[in-house]
Scaffold this active site. Structure first.
Site, PDB file in Angstrom:
ATOM      1  N   GLY A   1       0.835  -1.204   0.000  1.00 54.92           N
ATOM      2  CA  GLY A   1       0.000   0.000   0.000  1.00 54.92           C
ATOM      3  C   GLY A   1       0.860   1.240   0.000  1.00 54.92           C
TER       4      GLY A   1
ATOM      5  N   ASP B   1      -1.979   3.261  19.586  1.00 54.16           N
ATOM      6  CA  ASP B   1      -2.848   3.381  20.764  1.00 54.16           C
ATOM      7  C   ASP B   1      -2.014   3.747  22.000  1.00 54.16           C
ATOM      8  OD1 ASP B   1      -5.064   2.436  19.126  1.00 54.16           O
ATOM      9  OD2 ASP B   1      -4.006   0.528  19.188  1.00 54.16           O
TER      10      ASP B   1
ATOM     11  N   ARG C   1      -1.107   7.317  21.711  1.00 53.89           N
ATOM     12  CA  ARG C   1      -2.268   8.158  22.047  1.00 53.89           C
ATOM     13  C   ARG C   1      -2.435   8.250  23.560  1.00 53.89           C
ATOM     14  NH1 ARG C   1      -5.959   5.373  17.288  1.00 53.89           N
ATOM     15  NH2 ARG C   1      -5.520   6.943  15.696  1.00 53.89           N
TER      16      ARG C   1
ATOM     17  N   HIS D   1      -6.764  -4.004  18.565  1.00 51.58           N
ATOM     18  CA  HIS D   1      -6.820  -2.618  18.082  1.00 51.58           C
ATOM     19  C   HIS D   1      -8.280  -2.341  17.688  1.00 51.58           C
ATOM     20  CE1 HIS D   1      -5.731   1.125  16.198  1.00 51.58           C
ATOM     21  NE2 HIS D   1      -6.129   0.712  15.010  1.00 51.58           N
TER      22      HIS D   1
END
Ligand code: NAD
Ligand code: LMR
Length: 342
Positions: A28, A176, A179, A204
Site C-alpha cells: 500500500g 494506541d 495516544r 486494536h
C-alpha cells in the site's frame, strides 16, 4: 538489483555498495500511510542512520501510477541510505528476501464503520500476502501488520506462512500506546518523553485496554498523578475511540501518526526498547490466559531483535474483565475468518 527481483520489478540501482543493505517491503506504498512512512524509513529513523535499505514497494495495479510518483519523489529526496527502490504489483517480488515488512495496503474504514467491519474486504489480502511471505521472504523477517482489522489480518498472514516462526508476525497497537502517552502528557503538562510504560492489552478496537497501572509520569506513578475516574473513564474512552474521532475530524483515517507509530514499533523491535515496556500484538503462546494463536497486544520488551512478553504483571479484576472482553472479540473475529486460515 531490480533485475534480480523479477520481471515486474521497476526501480533504479545506485552505484553505491549495497552488499549490506537490508530489504524493506511496504505494501500500500502509494497510500496515505505509505506516503508518510517511506520518508521516515529512508531517512534512517527506523533501522538506524548507518543502515542502508532497499525499498520494495507493493501496490495493486490501479495504484501503480501513483506509486511511480512516490518513487520519483523518493529519488528526488536523494537519501544516502536508499540503495534501491523496487516498485511492483507482485507480492512475490515485493517480499523477495525481505528482512522487514510493513503490511499497510488495505482499505481504511469510513466514519460509519467499526474496524472489524473491514475483515471481509481486507482479510483475503493477507492470505495471498502470507503465502508470498512464506515463499520468498527472509526466514528472519519481521512483519508488522497495520491494515485493519490489524490483529486478525496478522493472524491470517501468520496462518498462511508456516515456514516463518509465529513470533515474527505482529500487529500494531503502538499508535494506541502513543495516544495514551499523548493524553497523559496533555493532562499533566509533562512532556511525552517523560511518560513511560503505559501499554495496551488486546485488540486494536474499541475494546482495547490502555493500562496505566505501571506507567510513570516524570518519575511518579501515573495512578498517583491522575484520578482513577479519569483513568478508567475519559482517558480509556478517548484512547479507544481516537481512530474514529480522527476520521470524523479529518475526513480521513489517521495517517501520519499511524506511520510514526509503525516506525516506533519496528525501530524498537530492530534496535531494542531500552528496557521500556512497549505494546505489540503477537500470536499468544498462552500468556495471561489468552488462547494460543490469537494475535493479542501484550506488554513487551525488545532486545537483540527479539520480542519478550513481560511476564507476571499482577492483573486486577478490572484488567481481567478488559482482557476477557478482548479475547471474546478476537475469538469472534477468528471465527469469522476460519475459511482464510488454511
Ligand atoms: P489508503 O487508502 O490511503 O492507502 C491504502 C493503499 O493500499 C492504497 O494505495 C491501495 O491501492 C493499496 N492497496 C489496497 N489493497 C492492496 C493490496 N492487496 N496490496 C497492496 N496494496 C494495496 O489507506 P491508509 O490511510 O494508508 O490506511 C491503510 C490501512 O491502515 C487501513 O486498513 C487503515 O484502516 C489502517 N490503519 C491502521 C492503523 C493501526 O493503528 N493499526 C492506523 C491507521 C490506519
Ligand atoms: C486508527 O486507530 O486511527 C486506525 O485504526 C484507523 C481507524 O479506522 O480507526
Amino acid at each position: 538489483m531490480s533485475g534480480d527481483l523479477g520481471e515486474n520489478a521497476v526501480g533504479f540501482t545506485s552505484k553505491g555498495d549495497d552488499t549490506e543493505a537490508i530489504r524493506v517491503a511496504v505494501t500500500g506504498a502509494a497510500g496515505n500511510i505509505g506516503y508518510a512512512l517511506l520518508w521516515r524509513i529512508a531517512s534512517g529513523d527506523c533501522f538506524g542512520k548507518e543502515q542502508p535499505v532497499i525499498l520494495q514497494l507493493l501496490e495493486i495495479p490501479p495504484g501503480m501510477q501513483r506509486l511511480e510518483g512516490v518513487r520519483m519523489e523518493l529519488r528526488d529526496s536523494a537519501f544516502p541510505l536508499v540503495h534501491d527502490i523496487v516498485c511492483t504489483d507482485d507480492a512475490n517480488v515485493a517480499f523477495q528476501g525481505a528482512h522487514a515488512i510493513f503490511l499497510v495496503g488495505s482499505r481504511p474504514r469510513t466514519k460509519d464503520m467499526d474496524r472489524s467491519d473491514l475483515v471481509a474486504a481486507n482479510g483475503p489480502i493477507f492470505v495471498g500476502q502470507g503465502k508470498a511471505i512464506d515463499e520468498v521472504a527472509s526466514k528472519n523477517v519481521k512483519v508488522i501488520t497495520v491494515g485493519n482489522p490489524c490483529n486478525t489480518n496478522a493472524l491470517i498472514a501468520n496462518a498462511n506462512s508456516p515456514r516463518i516462526p509465529s513470533r515474527q508476525f505482529t500487529a500494531m497497537t503502538r499508535l494506541d500506546q502513543n495516544r495514551a502517552v499523548g493524553q497523559m502528557a496533555e493532562r499533566s503538562g509533562v512532556p511525552a518523553s517523560k511518560i513511560h510504560d503505559v501499554f495496551i492489552w488486546g485488540n486494536h478496537a474499541n475494546t482495547m485496554y490502555p493500562d496505566p497501572r505501571f506507567a510513570t509520569v516524570d518519575g511518579r506513578r501515573a495512578t498517583d498523578v491522575f484520578d482513577l475516574d479519569w483513568l478508567k473513564g475519559e482517558f480509556l474512552d478517548t484512547v479507544a475511540t481516537r481512530g474514529k474521532a480522527v476520521i470524523v475530524a479529518r475526513g480521513a483515517s489517521s495517517a501520519a501518526s499511524a506511520a510514526s507509530a509503525a516506525i516506533d514499533h519496528m525501530r524498537d523491535w530492530w534496535q531494542g526498547s531500552n528496557g521500556r515496556i512497549v505494546s505489540m500484538a503477537l500470536p499468544s503462546e498462552g500468556w495471561y490466559g489468552v488462547p494460543e494463536g490469537l494475535v493479542f497486544s501484550f506488554p513487551c520488551r525488545c532486545q537483540n531483535g527479539q520480542i519478550e512478553v513481560v511476564q507476571d504483571l499482577p492483573i486486577d479484576s478490572f484488567a481481567q474483565s478488559k482482557i476477557d472482553e478482548n479475547v471474546a472479540m478476537l475469538m469472534e473475529e477468528r471465527q469469522a475468518v476460519t475459511g482464510l486460515l488454511n
